[in-house]
Design a protein around this motif. Structure first.
Motif, short mmCIF file in Angstrom:
data_model
loop_
_atom_site.label_atom_id
_atom_site.label_comp_id
_atom_site.label_asym_id
_atom_site.label_seq_id
_atom_site.Cartn_x
_atom_site.Cartn_y
_atom_site.Cartn_z
N LEU A 230 42.92 52.48 29.72
CA LEU A 230 43.15 53.09 30.77
C LEU A 230 41.96 52.76 31.92
O LEU A 230 42.34 52.67 33.21
N TYR A 231 40.86 52.64 31.60
CA TYR A 231 39.64 52.40 32.40
C TYR A 231 40.11 50.71 32.80
O TYR A 231 39.85 50.76 34.14
N TYR A 232 40.48 49.82 32.10
CA TYR A 232 41.07 48.58 32.56
C TYR A 232 42.36 48.83 33.61
O TYR A 232 42.17 48.07 34.83
N TYR A 233 43.15 49.45 33.18
CA TYR A 233 44.36 49.64 33.98
C TYR A 233 43.81 50.16 35.56
O TYR A 233 44.44 49.62 36.52
N TRP A 234 43.04 51.14 35.50
CA TRP A 234 42.69 51.78 36.85
C TRP A 234 41.79 50.55 37.62
O TRP A 234 41.99 50.58 38.88
N SER A 235 40.80 50.01 37.03
CA SER A 235 40.00 48.89 37.55
C SER A 235 40.51 47.75 38.18
O SER A 235 40.01 46.91 38.83
N CYS A 236 41.63 47.26 37.46
CA CYS A 236 41.88 45.72 37.54
C CYS A 236 42.72 45.50 38.96
O CYS A 236 42.32 44.35 39.55
N ASP A 237 43.29 46.49 39.72
CA ASP A 237 43.88 46.21 40.65
C ASP A 237 42.96 45.83 41.96
O ASP A 237 42.93 45.01 42.67
N ALA A 238 41.67 46.65 41.89
CA ALA A 238 40.64 46.11 42.86
C ALA A 238 40.04 44.76 42.64
O ALA A 238 39.85 43.97 43.65
N TRP A 239 39.82 44.54 41.38
CA TRP A 239 39.07 43.08 41.28
C TRP A 239 40.19 42.00 41.31
O TRP A 239 39.70 40.97 41.70
N TYR A 240 41.33 42.42 41.04
CA TYR A 240 42.25 41.25 41.11
C TYR A 240 42.31 40.89 42.51
O TYR A 240 42.84 39.73 42.77
N ALA A 241 42.34 41.91 43.51
CA ALA A 241 42.35 41.31 44.91
C ALA A 241 41.29 40.45 44.93
O ALA A 241 41.17 39.30 45.97
N GLN A 242 40.28 40.77 44.53
CA GLN A 242 39.01 39.84 44.86
C GLN A 242 39.26 38.42 44.28
O GLN A 242 38.90 37.40 44.70
N LEU A 243 39.94 38.44 42.89
CA LEU A 243 40.21 37.29 42.39
C LEU A 243 41.22 36.44 43.15
O LEU A 243 40.92 35.30 43.24
N GLN A 244 42.17 37.10 43.57
CA GLN A 244 43.11 36.44 44.61
C GLN A 244 42.34 35.60 45.75
O GLN A 244 42.52 34.34 46.08
N GLY A 245 41.33 36.52 46.23
CA GLY A 245 40.68 35.86 47.39
C GLY A 245 39.80 34.60 46.95
O GLY A 245 39.59 33.42 47.76
N PHE A 246 39.13 34.70 45.65
CA PHE A 246 38.33 33.61 45.35
C PHE A 246 39.32 32.37 45.02
O PHE A 246 39.08 31.26 45.27
N MET A 247 40.57 32.65 44.37
CA MET A 247 41.21 31.27 44.08
C MET A 247 41.77 30.77 45.29
O MET A 247 41.82 29.39 45.44
N ALA A 248 42.28 31.42 46.20
CA ALA A 248 42.58 30.98 47.56
C ALA A 248 41.53 30.22 48.15
O ALA A 248 41.51 29.15 48.68
#
Length: 371
Positions: A230-248
């Motif tokens: 649940l902790y990962y579920y809650w936190s992953c959206d925020a850092w996935y947005a950062q991951l998308q920015g990094f990959m772009a």
């Protein structure tokens, strides 16, 4: 030991607990130092070390040269000049730097052969090998080793605890309605969510164990893995947005000053980093989708076998997710440091050849993992 942390900056590390980047032993001592559990099962036996900050630190170029290491992130110990006035700054060293064991023993005023210090230094080296200080990953790591450490070291930071309990309350609300046949009461669900994150063995959650027909040991391990998920579920959206920015940014990066042979090598490494990051994110999403499916089968169809199956798999599943998340967070934290939070459109070939191998190693999946 050198005074490296200037006026005002140490207060930024005081998080009230453990985050993926910082183990705030100062706050943990303030909150739990008078408890028997803290006294009997400390993270470190040397008292001064047990009131420090342990930080995952992104190395500057000159620091990497001085330490003689190839990786971008290392583990830093920071000792405040004053526990009560962090604005006074502190002294620090890197676990990975040459002679750190001797320097640390001298600073702490203990013999390098002291048994307690030897155990503490060995634990520091173990922490330096971990990709992240995520509290659930950390607790599972030490439990698998058989190390007995007080629960207070694996508490979420105050800010994260308040935010994640609101998210978890929604999941708890659905579960309570199914398991107890009661109407929705978000205040009660929020209370249970806080209990779940403070003490998975609480008697107030026993109704769930009985609903699932699980033994106490099965239930205890399963709920621990569930709250980690649940902790990962809650936190992953925020850092996935950062991951998308990094990959772009990595895809659009212009490499300057590269010889023809270097250009091919750099392009291959960029491709490998992007592929590895995508693969690790795909594994995380697959596991979260599996949780969604099994949890929904329980709350929508009243199928206890579905949730029970998930809880049996949860401890291992969240540990695997933690390793994937830790590797991706490594990329993001160093990228933020290297770019200083500003868009970067180009990188020199020398920087690329220095940084990209570490990125590639962080996200590389071994053959048995990729299967």
């Amino acid at each position: 030991m050198k005074k490296k942390t200037p006026y005002g900056q140490l207060a930024l590390l005081k998080r009230g607990g453990t985050t993926s980047r910082v183990i705030d032993l100062v706050s943990i001592h303030d909150r739990f130092g008078a408890t028997a559990d803290y006294a009997e099962k400390p993270l470190f036996r040397t008292a001064r070390l047990n009131r420090s900050f342990i930080v995952k630190h992104a190395l500057r170029g000159w620091e990497r040269d001085r330490l003689g290491v190839s990786k971008c992130t290392v583990t830093k110990i920071i000792f405040p000049m004053s526990d009560r006035d962090l604005n006074m700054g502190g002294q620090s060293l890197f676990v990975e730097e040459p002679g750190s064991e001797r320097m640390l023993a001298e600073f702490l005023g203990v013999a390098i052969t002291d048994a307690r210090f030897e155990a503490d230094y060995e634990r520091l080296k173990l922490l330096s090998d971990l990709p992240s200080f995520d509290p659930y990953l950390l607790r599972e790591f030490f439990q698998r080793r058989g190390d007995v450490i007080a629960r207070c070291y694996f508490q979420l930071s105050d800010a994260e605890f308040d935010e994640v309990t609101n998210f978890v309350a929604g999941q708890i609300d659905r579960l309570v309605q199914r398991a107890m046949g009661s109407g929705g009461d978000m205040s009660q669900s929020l209370k249970l969510a806080r209990i779940l994150f403070e003490d998975e063995e609480s008697k107030q959650l026993e109704f769930l164990r009985h609903a699932l027909r699980m033994t106490p040991d099965e239930y205890r391990a399963g709920v621990f893995g569930w709250k980690g998920t649940l902790y990962y579920y809650w936190s992953c959206d925020a850092w996935y947005a950062q991951l998308q920015g990094f990959m772009a940014a990595l895809r659009g990066l212009k490499i300057v000053g590269a010889a023809p042979g270097d250009r091919v090598e750099i392009d291959d490494m960029i491709y490998a980093v992007l592929e590895g990051a995508s693969a690790r994110w795909g594994r995380i999403k697959s596991r979260l989708a599996s949780y969604d499916e099994e949890f929904s089968r329980f709350v929508n169809n009243g199928d206890p076998a579905a949730l029970k199956a998930f809880l049996h798999r949860a401890p291992g599943m969240f540990l695997e997710m933690g390793e994937d998340i830790g590797s991706l967070q490594h990329l993001l934290s160093y990228w933020r440091f290297w770019t200083d939070g500003q868009p970067k459109k180009q990188m020199t070939a020398s920087d690329a050849l220095e940084i990209l191998p570490d990125f590639e190693a962080a996200v590389r999946l071994h053959r048995d993992e990729a299967a």
